[in-house]
Design an enzyme around this catalytic site. Sequence first.
Site, short mmCIF file in Angstrom:
data_model
loop_
_atom_site.label_atom_id
_atom_site.label_comp_id
_atom_site.label_asym_id
_atom_site.label_seq_id
_atom_site.Cartn_x
_atom_site.Cartn_y
_atom_site.Cartn_z
N GLY A 147 0.83 -1.20 0.00
CA GLY A 147 0.00 0.00 0.00
C GLY A 147 0.86 1.25 0.00
O GLY A 147 1.98 1.23 0.50
N ASN A 170 4.70 3.79 11.03
CA ASN A 170 6.16 3.82 11.02
C ASN A 170 6.72 4.25 9.67
O ASN A 170 7.86 4.72 9.60
CB ASN A 170 6.68 2.42 11.40
N GLN A 223 15.97 20.26 12.68
CA GLN A 223 17.24 19.80 12.12
C GLN A 223 17.58 20.60 10.87
O GLN A 223 16.73 20.73 9.99
CB GLN A 223 17.18 18.30 11.79
N GLN A 276 16.01 19.94 7.30
CA GLN A 276 14.81 19.09 7.40
C GLN A 276 13.55 19.88 7.78
O GLN A 276 12.75 19.43 8.59
CB GLN A 276 15.03 17.98 8.42
N TYR A 336 10.63 17.55 6.96
CA TYR A 336 10.57 16.35 7.82
C TYR A 336 10.23 16.72 9.26
O TYR A 336 9.37 16.08 9.90
CB TYR A 336 11.92 15.65 7.74
N1 CAA Z 1 24.49 23.50 10.88
C1 CAA Z 1 24.92 24.67 10.36
N2 CAA Z 1 25.35 24.80 9.09
C2 CAA Z 1 25.34 23.73 8.33
C3 CAA Z 1 24.89 22.47 8.79
C4 CAA Z 1 24.46 22.39 10.13
N3 CAA Z 1 24.03 21.25 10.66
N4 CAA Z 1 24.98 21.58 7.79
C5 CAA Z 1 25.46 22.26 6.71
N5 CAA Z 1 25.70 23.53 7.05
C6 CAA Z 1 26.20 24.59 6.20
C7 CAA Z 1 27.46 24.18 5.42
O1 CAA Z 1 28.60 24.34 6.21
C8 CAA Z 1 27.40 25.14 4.25
O2 CAA Z 1 27.82 26.41 4.69
P1 CAA Z 1 28.58 27.44 3.71
O3 CAA Z 1 27.66 27.70 2.57
O4 CAA Z 1 28.82 28.63 4.56
O5 CAA Z 1 29.84 26.72 3.29
C9 CAA Z 1 25.94 25.23 3.96
O6 CAA Z 1 25.24 24.86 5.17
C10 CAA Z 1 25.54 24.23 2.88
O7 CAA Z 1 24.30 24.60 2.41
P2 CAA Z 1 23.68 23.90 1.13
O8 CAA Z 1 22.33 24.42 0.91
O9 CAA Z 1 24.67 23.98 -0.02
O10 CAA Z 1 23.55 22.42 1.64
P3 CAA Z 1 24.08 21.06 1.06
O11 CAA Z 1 23.54 20.87 -0.30
O12 CAA Z 1 25.54 20.96 1.29
O13 CAA Z 1 23.35 19.97 2.04
C11 CAA Z 1 21.99 19.14 3.81
C12 CAA Z 1 22.67 20.38 3.19
C13 CAA Z 1 21.12 18.44 2.78
C14 CAA Z 1 21.09 19.63 4.92
C15 CAA Z 1 23.08 18.20 4.32
O14 CAA Z 1 23.90 18.92 5.19
C16 CAA Z 1 22.47 17.01 5.06
O15 CAA Z 1 22.08 16.02 4.46
N6 CAA Z 1 22.47 17.10 6.40
C17 CAA Z 1 21.93 16.01 7.25
C18 CAA Z 1 20.52 16.30 7.61
C19 CAA Z 1 20.06 15.24 8.58
O16 CAA Z 1 20.56 15.12 9.69
N7 CAA Z 1 19.09 14.43 8.17
C20 CAA Z 1 18.63 13.38 9.01
C21 CAA Z 1 18.32 12.19 8.14
S1 CAA Z 1 18.01 10.74 9.12
C22 CAA Z 1 16.49 10.97 9.70
O17 CAA Z 1 15.79 11.87 9.38
C23 CAA Z 1 16.02 9.94 10.69
C24 CAA Z 1 15.65 10.59 11.95
O18 CAA Z 1 14.48 10.73 12.20
C25 CAA Z 1 16.70 10.99 12.91
#
Ligand code: CAA
Length: 248
Positions: free
Chosen positions: A62, A90, A149, A152, A155
């Site tokens: 589904g 979930n 986050q 996110q 999310y």
């Molecule tokens: N805090 C502050 N700055 C951050 C950061 C953070 N956590 N992460 C990235 N940045 C900054 C970078 O240093 C960069 O800065 P500069 O431009 O000054 O160099 C900038 O943000 C990058 O921005 P972009 O828009 O270019 O981002 P990107 O394409 O590089 O990717 C992202 C950004 C997609 C958010 C990537 O960092 C990512 O995947 N992060 C993880 C997010 C996460 O934790 N997801 C959880 C998934 S698991 C889940 O969801 C299960 C659960 O329930 C726990």
Amino acid sequence: MTKRIALVTGGTGGIGTAICRELFTQGFTVVAGYNSGGNHNKAKAWQEDQQDAGYEFDIAYGDVSDTESARQCVNGIEETHGNIHCLVNNAGITRDSTFRKMTIEQWDQVMHANLRSVFNMTRLVIDSMLEEKWGRVINISSVNGQKGQFGQANYAAAKAGMHGFTKSLAQEVAAKGITVNTISPGYVMTAMVAAIGDEILEKIALTIPVGRLGNPDEVAYSVAFLASDRAAFITGSNLAINGGQHMF
Ligand code: CAA
């Protein structure tokens, strides 16, 4: 007493598999809901693997974000097994992106798969739970719905919305033997979390006081507890399972 029926959406995934196993161990007849992009063979292979490991599960296809597909899924389960007593919402997806780059499609996909799905599925089982005067709805949210986050906005909004839903529905059905609760796992080692990439994941791990990611069983045990008769006085709660990453 006849066996109670549990439906775990996203049941073939990382946390879902652990939940299915634990509910089976606790005596439920367990149906694993799956979508897998329509890859039925993948789900069947999963079912066989589980059987080899000693777990008997039914599987039900589904798309939980789609009202009609959800209805067909639940109707099929009811025809085979009867009413569903325990629903574990979930299933979920991520479409991570900084907000400035986020498209409306990424927003909608996450809101539909993670939140609209909760409406769809719960709406389909709540009447029979009310008739039977027993039911368990357990919504798997996320630490990121509690703390937010970077990357996110979609999310976190959907996951926070889940708990608002939990608290409201819990009040509406509490007097009828139905509990509604949220569990908010932190970073648990699954394919979804592995997809973040090692570099980011290492930084995240440093923010977890327990010093490691969680494992799916650690979430599943709590689901099984909330699904049990012993948890009848717990409703509207949000249980954090995050290794101390976020406390409030
Ligand atoms: N805090 C502050 N700055 C951050 C950061 C953070 N956590 N992460 C990235 N940045 C900054 C970078 O240093 C960069 O800065 P500069 O431009 O000054 O160099 C900038 O943000 C990058 O921005 P972009 O828009 O270019 O981002 P990107 O394409 O590089 O990717 C992202 C950004 C997609 C958010 C990537 O960092 C990512 O995947 N992060 C993880 C997010 C996460 O934790 N997801 C959880 C998934 S698991 C889940 O969801 C299960 C659960 O329930 C726990």
